[in-house]
Write a protein that holds these residues in place. Sequence first.
Motif, PDB file in Angstrom:
ATOM      1  N   PRO A 135     -55.420 -13.730  21.052  1.00  0.00           N
ATOM      2  CA  PRO A 135     -56.840 -13.548  21.903  1.00  0.00           C
ATOM      3  C   PRO A 135     -56.871 -12.043  22.701  1.00  0.00           C
ATOM      4  CG  PRO A 135     -55.072 -14.756  23.087  1.00  0.00           C
ATOM      5  CD  PRO A 135     -54.290 -14.527  21.770  1.00  0.00           C
ATOM      6  N   ASP A 136     -55.747 -11.527  23.037  1.00  0.00           N
ATOM      7  CA  ASP A 136     -55.868  -9.978  23.442  1.00  0.00           C
ATOM      8  C   ASP A 136     -55.814  -9.151  22.644  1.00  0.00           C
ATOM      9  OD1 ASP A 136     -55.735  -7.944  25.622  1.00  0.00           O
ATOM     10  OD2 ASP A 136     -54.059  -8.941  26.497  1.00  0.00           O
ATOM     11  N   ALA A 137     -56.995  -8.401  22.417  1.00  0.00           N
ATOM     12  CA  ALA A 137     -56.950  -7.206  21.417  1.00  0.00           C
ATOM     13  C   ALA A 137     -55.999  -6.131  21.990  1.00  0.00           C
ATOM     14  CB  ALA A 137     -58.260  -6.795  21.577  1.00  0.00           C
ATOM     15  N   LEU A 138     -55.882  -5.947  23.244  1.00  0.00           N
ATOM     16  CA  LEU A 138     -55.099  -4.958  23.634  1.00  0.00           C
ATOM     17  C   LEU A 138     -53.541  -5.104  23.139  1.00  0.00           C
ATOM     18  CD1 LEU A 138     -56.357  -4.013  27.177  1.00  0.00           C
ATOM     19  CD2 LEU A 138     -56.537  -2.699  25.068  1.00  0.00           C
ATOM     20  N   ARG A 139     -52.899  -6.357  22.746  1.00  0.00           N
ATOM     21  CA  ARG A 139     -51.688  -6.593  22.399  1.00  0.00           C
ATOM     22  C   ARG A 139     -51.586  -6.512  20.796  1.00  0.00           C
ATOM     23  NH1 ARG A 139     -50.045 -12.368  25.017  1.00  0.00           N
ATOM     24  NH2 ARG A 139     -48.169 -11.815  23.862  1.00  0.00           N
ATOM     25  N   ILE A 140     -52.823  -6.510  20.158  1.00  0.00           N
ATOM     26  CA  ILE A 140     -52.647  -6.315  18.600  1.00  0.00           C
ATOM     27  C   ILE A 140     -51.763  -5.068  18.163  1.00  0.00           C
ATOM     28  CG2 ILE A 140     -54.236  -5.720  16.748  1.00  0.00           C
ATOM     29  CD1 ILE A 140     -56.278  -7.350  17.746  1.00  0.00           C
ATOM     30  N   PRO A 141     -51.738  -3.883  18.520  1.00  0.00           N
ATOM     31  CA  PRO A 141     -50.877  -2.730  18.051  1.00  0.00           C
ATOM     32  C   PRO A 141     -49.661  -3.171  18.064  1.00  0.00           C
ATOM     33  CG  PRO A 141     -52.701  -2.008  19.532  1.00  0.00           C
ATOM     34  CD  PRO A 141     -52.804  -3.384  19.582  1.00  0.00           C
ATOM     35  N   ALA A 142     -49.011  -3.702  19.282  1.00  0.00           N
ATOM     36  CA  ALA A 142     -47.760  -4.163  19.238  1.00  0.00           C
ATOM     37  C   ALA A 142     -47.358  -5.260  18.422  1.00  0.00           C
ATOM     38  CB  ALA A 142     -47.289  -4.579  20.598  1.00  0.00           C
ATOM     39  N   HIS A 143     -48.689  -6.236  18.289  1.00  0.00           N
ATOM     40  CA  HIS A 143     -48.287  -7.271  17.380  1.00  0.00           C
ATOM     41  C   HIS A 143     -47.944  -6.947  15.765  1.00  0.00           C
ATOM     42  CE1 HIS A 143     -48.801 -11.077  15.325  1.00  0.00           C
ATOM     43  NE2 HIS A 143     -49.918 -10.386  14.627  1.00  0.00           N
ATOM     44  N   ILE A 144     -48.894  -5.708  15.683  1.00  0.00           N
ATOM     45  CA  ILE A 144     -48.741  -5.333  14.157  1.00  0.00           C
ATOM     46  C   ILE A 144     -47.340  -4.782  13.696  1.00  0.00           C
ATOM     47  CG2 ILE A 144     -49.608  -3.436  12.541  1.00  0.00           C
ATOM     48  CD1 ILE A 144     -52.451  -3.777  13.890  1.00  0.00           C
ATOM     49  N   ILE A 145     -46.713  -4.146  14.747  1.00  0.00           N
ATOM     50  CA  ILE A 145     -45.558  -3.476  14.570  1.00  0.00           C
ATOM     51  C   ILE A 145     -44.574  -4.538  14.542  1.00  0.00           C
ATOM     52  CG2 ILE A 145     -43.616  -2.024  15.603  1.00  0.00           C
ATOM     53  CD1 ILE A 145     -46.038  -0.284  16.513  1.00  0.00           C
ATOM     54  N   ARG A 146     -44.391  -5.469  15.487  1.00  0.00           N
ATOM     55  CA  ARG A 146     -43.485  -6.295  15.588  1.00  0.00           C
ATOM     56  C   ARG A 146     -43.278  -7.452  14.297  1.00  0.00           C
ATOM     57  NH1 ARG A 146     -44.907  -8.218  19.712  1.00  0.00           N
ATOM     58  NH2 ARG A 146     -45.982  -9.848  19.165  1.00  0.00           N
ATOM     59  N   SER A 147     -44.680  -7.791  13.857  1.00  0.00           N
ATOM     60  CA  SER A 147     -44.753  -8.958  13.013  1.00  0.00           C
ATOM     61  C   SER A 147     -44.545  -8.195  11.561  1.00  0.00           C
ATOM     62  CB  SER A 147     -45.975  -9.760  13.014  1.00  0.00           C
ATOM     63  OG  SER A 147     -47.267  -8.810  12.817  1.00  0.00           O
ATOM     64  N   LEU A 148     -45.022  -7.078  11.304  1.00  0.00           N
ATOM     65  CA  LEU A 148     -44.828  -6.423  10.084  1.00  0.00           C
ATOM     66  C   LEU A 148     -43.192  -6.248   9.942  1.00  0.00           C
ATOM     67  CD1 LEU A 148     -47.262  -3.665   9.437  1.00  0.00           C
ATOM     68  CD2 LEU A 148     -46.821  -5.472   8.022  1.00  0.00           C
ATOM     69  N   GLY A 149     -42.318  -5.696  10.883  1.00  0.00           N
ATOM     70  CA  GLY A 149     -41.223  -5.623  10.621  1.00  0.00           C
ATOM     71  C   GLY A 149     -40.466  -6.860  10.307  1.00  0.00           C
ATOM     72  N   ASP A 150     -40.846  -7.967  11.131  1.00  0.00           N
ATOM     73  CA  ASP A 150     -40.151  -9.375  10.826  1.00  0.00           C
ATOM     74  C   ASP A 150     -40.664 -10.125   9.384  1.00  0.00           C
ATOM     75  OD1 ASP A 150     -39.204  -8.978  13.264  1.00  0.00           O
ATOM     76  OD2 ASP A 150     -40.700 -10.260  14.158  1.00  0.00           O
ATOM     77  N   GLN A 151     -42.067 -10.001   9.054  1.00  0.00           N
ATOM     78  CA  GLN A 151     -42.234 -10.363   7.882  1.00  0.00           C
ATOM     79  C   GLN A 151     -41.877  -9.843   6.583  1.00  0.00           C
ATOM     80  OE1 GLN A 151     -43.964 -13.588   9.586  1.00  0.00           O
ATOM     81  NE2 GLN A 151     -44.298 -13.473   7.502  1.00  0.00           N
ATOM     82  N   PHE A 152     -41.739  -8.499   6.683  1.00  0.00           N
ATOM     83  CA  PHE A 152     -41.355  -7.794   5.296  1.00  0.00           C
ATOM     84  C   PHE A 152     -40.071  -7.093   5.592  1.00  0.00           C
ATOM     85  CE2 PHE A 152     -45.998  -8.178   5.708  1.00  0.00           C
ATOM     86  CZ  PHE A 152     -46.316  -8.619   4.277  1.00  0.00           C
ATOM     87  N   ASP A 153     -39.278  -7.455   6.281  1.00  0.00           N
ATOM     88  CA  ASP A 153     -37.950  -6.834   6.393  1.00  0.00           C
ATOM     89  C   ASP A 153     -37.894  -5.420   6.581  1.00  0.00           C
ATOM     90  OD1 ASP A 153     -35.021  -7.192   6.860  1.00  0.00           O
ATOM     91  OD2 ASP A 153     -34.770  -7.133   4.539  1.00  0.00           O
ATOM     92  N   LEU A 154     -38.519  -4.570   7.371  1.00  0.00           N
ATOM     93  CA  LEU A 154     -38.388  -3.326   7.226  1.00  0.00           C
ATOM     94  C   LEU A 154     -37.620  -2.741   8.333  1.00  0.00           C
ATOM     95  CD1 LEU A 154     -42.397  -3.085   7.297  1.00  0.00           C
ATOM     96  CD2 LEU A 154     -40.917  -2.229   5.362  1.00  0.00           C
TER      97      LEU A 154
END
Length: 226
Positions: free
Chosen positions: A92-111
Amino acid sequence: MTQEAPSAQDIAAYLSQNPRFFEDHADIFATLSVPHPHQARAISLGERQILTLRTRVKEYEQRLMQLLQNAGGNERINQSLMQWCARMLAEPDALRIPAHIIRSLGDQFDLDAVALRVWDLPPLEDSEFAQDVTSDIRREAAEMSQPYCGPVKGQAAADWLANNPESLAILPLHALNGAQPIGLLVLGSADPQRFTADMGTAFLTVIASLAGAALGRLVTPAPEAA
């Protein structure tokens, strides 16, 4: 005058042009023998054909298994993309999207490492995501028509990563319908073969499109004409 013996090419051409030869000379076909492809003995022509067919069947089986493995890998990537996209949509909070992109990408794709830098997004201009963005990097991003995949050498954006990868992918990010990029997403891996220059970039392009569209929520809308 001695007549020259026919060459192998002459015999092959004759048999190709006379397919009824072995039908008309069935006794020759039945007694004809050829070298075994893997053993020091002769076998009948029929046995040789069977061996050839078996070899082809094994090759097709191997190709089928490779296709099934590729399909399974693509399905897992699709599932990861869907889950990642769903998480962004649920934020819901657009300001949290950048941190979300980094964290979830690393988790989902084992980076091993993920970095994000953006520009022309006023809500983030004082954040860590707007640091170390040079005019050269912005110019290079504007010139990118597709994600970069390959070695780290010569890529200034690699300095944004927390550790030193062996290979990386650099994805230009665009807001929905945006002509100019608003940032770069950098994916790093300790595996030198994870991101290579000859790999396909279809999934990386989808990731870039989704990330850019999500970050587009932070783009200041242009004022309406009076």
